[in-house]
Design an enzyme around this catalytic site. Structure first.
Site, PDB file in Angstrom:
ATOM      1  N   HIS A 108       0.748  -1.148  -0.161  1.00 51.76           N
ATOM      2  CA  HIS A 108      -0.112   0.124   0.004  1.00 51.76           C
ATOM      3  C   HIS A 108       0.742   1.355   0.091  1.00 51.76           C
ATOM      4  O   HIS A 108       0.770   2.084  -0.675  1.00 51.76           O
ATOM      5  CB  HIS A 108      -0.934   0.004   1.213  1.00 51.76           C
ATOM      6  CG  HIS A 108      -2.140  -0.954   1.403  1.00 51.76           C
ATOM      7  ND1 HIS A 108      -2.306  -1.732   2.447  1.00 51.76           N
ATOM      8  CD2 HIS A 108      -2.836  -1.261   0.542  1.00 51.76           C
ATOM      9  CE1 HIS A 108      -3.139  -2.617   2.232  1.00 51.76           C
ATOM     10  NE2 HIS A 108      -3.744  -2.565   0.871  1.00 51.76           N
ATOM     11  N   LYS A 154     -16.644  -7.243  11.089  1.00 51.36           N
ATOM     12  CA  LYS A 154     -16.265  -8.108  12.222  1.00 51.36           C
ATOM     13  C   LYS A 154     -14.888  -8.783  12.251  1.00 51.36           C
ATOM     14  O   LYS A 154     -14.516  -9.172  13.141  1.00 51.36           O
ATOM     15  CB  LYS A 154     -17.468  -9.015  12.488  1.00 51.36           C
ATOM     16  CG  LYS A 154     -18.650  -8.503  12.700  1.00 51.36           C
ATOM     17  CD  LYS A 154     -19.482  -9.374  13.721  1.00 51.36           C
ATOM     18  CE  LYS A 154     -20.759  -8.800  14.342  1.00 51.36           C
ATOM     19  NZ  LYS A 154     -21.684  -8.767  13.469  1.00 51.36           N
ATOM     20  N   ARG A 168      -2.451  -6.364  -8.281  1.00 51.73           N
ATOM     21  CA  ARG A 168      -1.318  -7.036  -7.890  1.00 51.73           C
ATOM     22  C   ARG A 168      -1.557  -8.334  -8.789  1.00 51.73           C
ATOM     23  O   ARG A 168      -0.593  -8.475  -9.636  1.00 51.73           O
ATOM     24  CB  ARG A 168      -1.564  -7.628  -6.428  1.00 51.73           C
ATOM     25  CG  ARG A 168      -1.043  -6.691  -5.317  1.00 51.73           C
ATOM     26  CD  ARG A 168      -1.577  -7.211  -4.021  1.00 51.73           C
ATOM     27  NE  ARG A 168      -2.987  -7.281  -3.920  1.00 51.73           N
ATOM     28  CZ  ARG A 168      -3.643  -7.656  -3.004  1.00 51.73           C
ATOM     29  NH1 ARG A 168      -3.200  -7.772  -1.723  1.00 51.73           N
ATOM     30  NH2 ARG A 168      -5.193  -7.510  -2.988  1.00 51.73           N
ATOM     31  N   SER A 217      -3.366  -7.412   2.960  1.00 51.69           N
ATOM     32  CA  SER A 217      -3.485  -7.173   4.433  1.00 51.69           C
ATOM     33  C   SER A 217      -4.102  -8.433   5.328  1.00 51.69           C
ATOM     34  O   SER A 217      -3.812  -8.723   6.484  1.00 51.69           O
ATOM     35  CB  SER A 217      -4.534  -5.951   4.669  1.00 51.69           C
ATOM     36  OG  SER A 217      -4.141  -4.752   4.220  1.00 51.69           O
TER      37      SER A 217
END
Ligand code: PNS
Length: 186
Positions: free
Chosen positions: A44, A68, A117, A154
């Site tokens: 990022h 969540k 990517r 991530s």
């Protein structure tokens, strides 16, 4: 006090950029780098830094979705990014709610920049880019991820961190420390 100082510095930076744009006779070019950034990775940060070289101002936008499965809250992600981008000229980090196109229109952002990517990113991003263009005419520019970060995400970093693996090379030292801290607290 620190916040006020930061705001003054940001104002000065924004003014410098406006001056530069008007000296050069062109309008200021503003880009958005929207994402979830949970947590921000070196991939990022590479895209943000390269975007900053192409535009006068870059707003890194953290979507305020309350998933969540998230690790950091959206305001925590803003904090992490603001620290990681502190030395990049013209870059500021904001939380945003609602539609990206509305935020861009309200803040005179001309272009959305997304890192790509792999092919799966392209399929997902293409659909959003076309929908966003259809809604307001905003353009999206796809920036190829640096080869060295092309496999980093991530969600993989979160997984490795949760199971005690080594993930330091994929994030900044500060983000690695905050990730460990977060996982031991929760
Ligand atoms: O990290 P991601 O998954 O690429 O981030 C996605 C994000 C937050 C950029 C995207 O979901 C988004 O723009 N959300 C805001 C809501 C919106 O505008 N949705 C319509 C997209 S066509």
């Amino acid at each position: 006090m620190r916040l006020q100082q930061d705001l003054l510095e940001q104002d000065q930076l924004a003014q410098d950029q406006l001056d530069r744009a008007s000296r050069e006779g062109g309008a200021m070019r503003r880009a958005a780098c929207p994402g979830s950034y949970d947590p921000p990775t070196r991939g990022h940060l590479d895209i943000i830094a390269r975007t900053a070289r192409q535009f006068d101002q870059v707003q890194v936008l953290v979507g305020n979705n309350r998933s969540k499965t998230g690790l950091f809250t959206p305001p925590e992600r803003v904090e992490l990014l603001a620290e990681a981008c502190a030395d990049l000229p013209g870059v500021e980090v904001q939380l945003f709610d609602g539609l990206l196109v509305d935020y861009c229109r309200e803040h005179s952002i001309d272009c959305v920049v997304k890192g790509i990517r792999v092919a799966a990113d392209f399929d997902y991003e293409m659909q959003m880019a076309q929908m966003n263009h259809r809604m307001t005419g905003i353009e999206t520019v796809f920036m190829p991820a640096a080869a060295q970060w092309a496999y980093v995400s991530s969600s993989l970093v979160r997984d490795i961190a949760r199971f005690g693996g080594e993930f330091d090379q994929f994030v900044t030292p500060e983000i690695a420390a905050r990730t460990r801290q977060k996982l031991t607290k929760d």
